[in-house]
Design a protein around this motif. Structure first.
Motif, PDB file in Angstrom:
ATOM      1  N   GLU A 245       0.859  -1.189   0.000  1.00  0.00           N
ATOM      2  CA  GLU A 245       0.000   0.000   0.000  1.00  0.00           C
ATOM      3  C   GLU A 245       0.893   1.236   0.000  1.00  0.00           C
ATOM      4  OE1 GLU A 245      -4.168   1.637   1.938  1.00  0.00           O
ATOM      5  OE2 GLU A 245      -3.274  -0.228   2.661  1.00  0.00           O
ATOM      6  N   GLU A 257      -6.626   0.379   2.799  1.00  0.00           N
ATOM      7  CA  GLU A 257      -7.356  -0.580   1.969  1.00  0.00           C
ATOM      8  C   GLU A 257      -6.751  -1.974   1.963  1.00  0.00           C
ATOM      9  OE1 GLU A 257      -9.063   0.488  -1.715  1.00  0.00           O
ATOM     10  OE2 GLU A 257      -8.834   2.644  -1.405  1.00  0.00           O
ATOM     11  N   HIS A 258      -5.541  -2.148   2.459  1.00  0.00           N
ATOM     12  CA  HIS A 258      -4.951  -3.482   2.439  1.00  0.00           C
ATOM     13  C   HIS A 258      -5.147  -4.166   3.788  1.00  0.00           C
ATOM     14  CE1 HIS A 258      -2.077  -6.757   1.900  1.00  0.00           C
ATOM     15  NE2 HIS A 258      -2.089  -6.474   0.615  1.00  0.00           N
ATOM     16  N   THR A 320      -2.035  -1.212  -7.789  1.00  0.00           N
ATOM     17  CA  THR A 320      -2.956  -0.471  -8.652  1.00  0.00           C
ATOM     18  C   THR A 320      -3.542   0.719  -7.915  1.00  0.00           C
ATOM     19  OG1 THR A 320      -4.792  -1.921  -8.032  1.00  0.00           O
ATOM     20  CG2 THR A 320      -3.559  -2.506  -9.997  1.00  0.00           C
ATOM     21  N   GLU A 321      -3.899   1.742  -8.677  1.00  0.00           N
ATOM     22  CA  GLU A 321      -4.447   2.963  -8.091  1.00  0.00           C
ATOM     23  C   GLU A 321      -5.934   2.802  -7.820  1.00  0.00           C
ATOM     24  OE1 GLU A 321      -4.244   7.784  -8.712  1.00  0.00           O
ATOM     25  OE2 GLU A 321      -3.952   6.471 -10.444  1.00  0.00           O
ATOM     26  N   THR A 322      -6.349   3.235  -6.652  1.00  0.00           N
ATOM     27  CA  THR A 322      -7.774   3.189  -6.303  1.00  0.00           C
ATOM     28  C   THR A 322      -8.408   4.569  -6.416  1.00  0.00           C
ATOM     29  OG1 THR A 322      -7.273   3.472  -3.943  1.00  0.00           O
ATOM     30  CG2 THR A 322      -7.438   1.221  -4.773  1.00  0.00           C
ATOM     31  N   ALA A 323      -7.744   5.578  -5.860  1.00  0.00           N
ATOM     32  CA  ALA A 323      -8.268   6.949  -5.956  1.00  0.00           C
ATOM     33  C   ALA A 323      -7.202   7.914  -5.482  1.00  0.00           C
ATOM     34  CB  ALA A 323      -9.533   7.100  -5.099  1.00  0.00           C
ATOM     35  N   HIS A 326      -3.686   6.897  -4.346  1.00  0.00           N
ATOM     36  CA  HIS A 326      -3.601   5.828  -3.350  1.00  0.00           C
ATOM     37  C   HIS A 326      -3.480   4.504  -4.101  1.00  0.00           C
ATOM     38  CE1 HIS A 326      -4.919   4.589   0.921  1.00  0.00           C
ATOM     39  NE2 HIS A 326      -4.430   3.516   0.308  1.00  0.00           N
ATOM     40  N   PRO A 334     -12.031  -3.164  -5.070  1.00  0.00           N
ATOM     41  CA  PRO A 334     -12.024  -1.932  -4.268  1.00  0.00           C
ATOM     42  C   PRO A 334     -13.308  -1.727  -3.478  1.00  0.00           C
ATOM     43  CG  PRO A 334     -11.139  -1.512  -6.451  1.00  0.00           C
ATOM     44  CD  PRO A 334     -11.659  -2.914  -6.468  1.00  0.00           C
ATOM     45  N   GLU A 335     -14.449  -2.034  -4.087  1.00  0.00           N
ATOM     46  CA  GLU A 335     -15.718  -1.870  -3.380  1.00  0.00           C
ATOM     47  C   GLU A 335     -15.796  -2.804  -2.172  1.00  0.00           C
ATOM     48  OE1 GLU A 335     -15.391  -2.706  -6.545  1.00  0.00           O
ATOM     49  OE2 GLU A 335     -15.789  -0.768  -7.531  1.00  0.00           O
ATOM     50  N   ARG A 337     -13.199  -4.012  -0.464  1.00  0.00           N
ATOM     51  CA  ARG A 337     -12.278  -3.526   0.562  1.00  0.00           C
ATOM     52  C   ARG A 337     -12.905  -2.399   1.370  1.00  0.00           C
ATOM     53  NH1 ARG A 337      -8.258  -3.860  -3.663  1.00  0.00           N
ATOM     54  NH2 ARG A 337      -8.305  -1.592  -3.871  1.00  0.00           N
ATOM     55  N   ARG A 338     -13.553  -1.463   0.669  1.00  0.00           N
ATOM     56  CA  ARG A 338     -14.174  -0.338   1.382  1.00  0.00           C
ATOM     57  C   ARG A 338     -15.326  -0.810   2.259  1.00  0.00           C
ATOM     58  NH1 ARG A 338     -12.260   2.663  -3.209  1.00  0.00           N
ATOM     59  NH2 ARG A 338     -13.928   1.969  -4.582  1.00  0.00           N
TER      60      ARG A 338
END
Length: 352
Positions: A245, A257-258, A320-323, A326, A334-335, A337-338
């Motif tokens: 991360e 997120e990790h 990989t980029e999430t936003a 980051h 990603p969804e 993880r959140r």
């Protein structure tokens, strides 16, 4: 989308590390201490590198400084410092940059400083290597640096030996030595280890003040997330020699997120409230760097690896980029993880 997080030709990337690998052949097998690491750092900013012991943090810092023995270490990739590549540079060139352009505060100043020479003599030597000045001028500079880092009566203490300094004073003297030639990159490896909390706060304040005065780029290597929260602008989380991360400090503490980052936060003691229960340790132990698990190296310890449809055990997740810059290396969507963070992990951490 896979993101290349460092570009050596980026105009504002003072430090750029790309696909760095540091391997050590041994009788038991190849130790992959750093295995494809990338990051960048701009002037005047601080990068915190965190992870458990054996994750590759210190090996990375030694590679940047060119302190690995090339006869025992296999190093590949790129390390760019102010537009100059260091991995392929001659050892003499890297040696010339070390101390002048880049410097390091080592983890244990008592063992890092020579016991048979005074503190002042060691600062004088470090300064004269890179500056054509007399010993008298260098001694005056050493006294000024000792005073700059808050050592009382520097004109007298300059002639003391390392064992005559307390732990906090030795760490300050090590910082004075590292900063004696005004380096543009400062690497601090566990700068507050074995110091009491009051001295820790003083050392962190000192690093922050000196960075502001010199506009220095700083890399802080630690397993202490409190130090990272205090100093870092950006955070790189390492596990088994890789980045898992990478992002802004505020973002990582508020929206990690990790699953490994969740575990690090759960194992951090809270001093701002009464603990409701015990710390939440990460199950299992860090992997052997000779036999790193296939796929995601964290999957044997991850509580959510079964949600990836088997990808965690077979494929290495790309960073990989999430936003908003980051980056995360995780097979969970990603969804998902959140959702886990908001509904499961975060409430558990806030209830502690």
């Amino acid at each position: 989308m896979t993101v290349e997080i460092t570009r050596p030709d980026a105009p504002d990337a003072f430090v750029a590390v790309r696909d760095l690998r540091v391997h050590f052949p041994t009788e038991d097998g190849l130790v992959r201490s750093v295995d494809g690491l990338s990051f960048r750092l701009d002037r005047g900013r601080t990068l915190g590198i965190v992870g458990e012991s054996g994750s590759g943090k210190s090996v990375t810092s030694l590679a940047v400084l060119g302190l690995h023995n090339r006869r025992t270490a296999r190093i590949s990739g790129e390390i760019w410092l102010d537009g100059e590549e260091l991995v392929a540079a001659p050892p003499e060139r890297v040696r010339a940059l070390r101390g002048k352009k880049m410097a390091m505060i080592f983890q244990d100043p008592l063992s890092s400083m020579h016991p048979y020479y005074t503190v002042g003599a060691q600062i004088v030597e470090a300064y004269r290597i890179h500056n054509d000045v007399s010993r008298k001028v260098a001694r005056k500079h050493a006294i000024e640096m000792l005073g700059r880092v808050g050592i009382p009566q520097p004109a007298r203490r300059v002639d003391d030996y390392p064992h005559q300094f307390s732990g906090g004073m030795r760490q300050r003297a090590m910082i004075a030595m590292a900063l004696s030639c005004d380096p543009e990159l400062l690497i601090a490896d566990e700068p507050t280890t074995a110091l009491d909390v009051t001295v820790q706060a003083q050392i962190l304040d000192l690093i922050r003040d000196l960075q502001r005065d010199f506009d220095t780029a700083v890399i802080v290597i630690t397993h202490d997330l409190g130090v990272v929260a205090e100093l870092a602008d950006d955070v790189l989380v390492m596990y088994a020699g890789r980045a898992v991360e990478y992002g802004g400090a505020d973002d990582l503490f508020e929206r990690p997120e990790h699953p490994y980052a969740w575990g690090l936060l759960g194992s951090m003691p809270r001093l701002d409230r009464e603990p409701a229960e015990r710390l939440l340790p990460i199950r299992g132990t860090p992997p052997s760097l000779i036999n790193v698990p296939p796929g995601c190296a964290f999957h044997p310890r991850c509580a959510y690896c079964e949600l990836t449809g088997g990808l965690s055990t077979t494929e290495v997740p790309p960073l990989t980029e999430t936003a908003g810059g980051h980056l995360v290396a995780c097979h969970l969507a990603p969804e998902k993880r959140r959702e886990i963070w908001e509904n499961d992990v975060r409430p558990t951490l806030e209830s502690r």
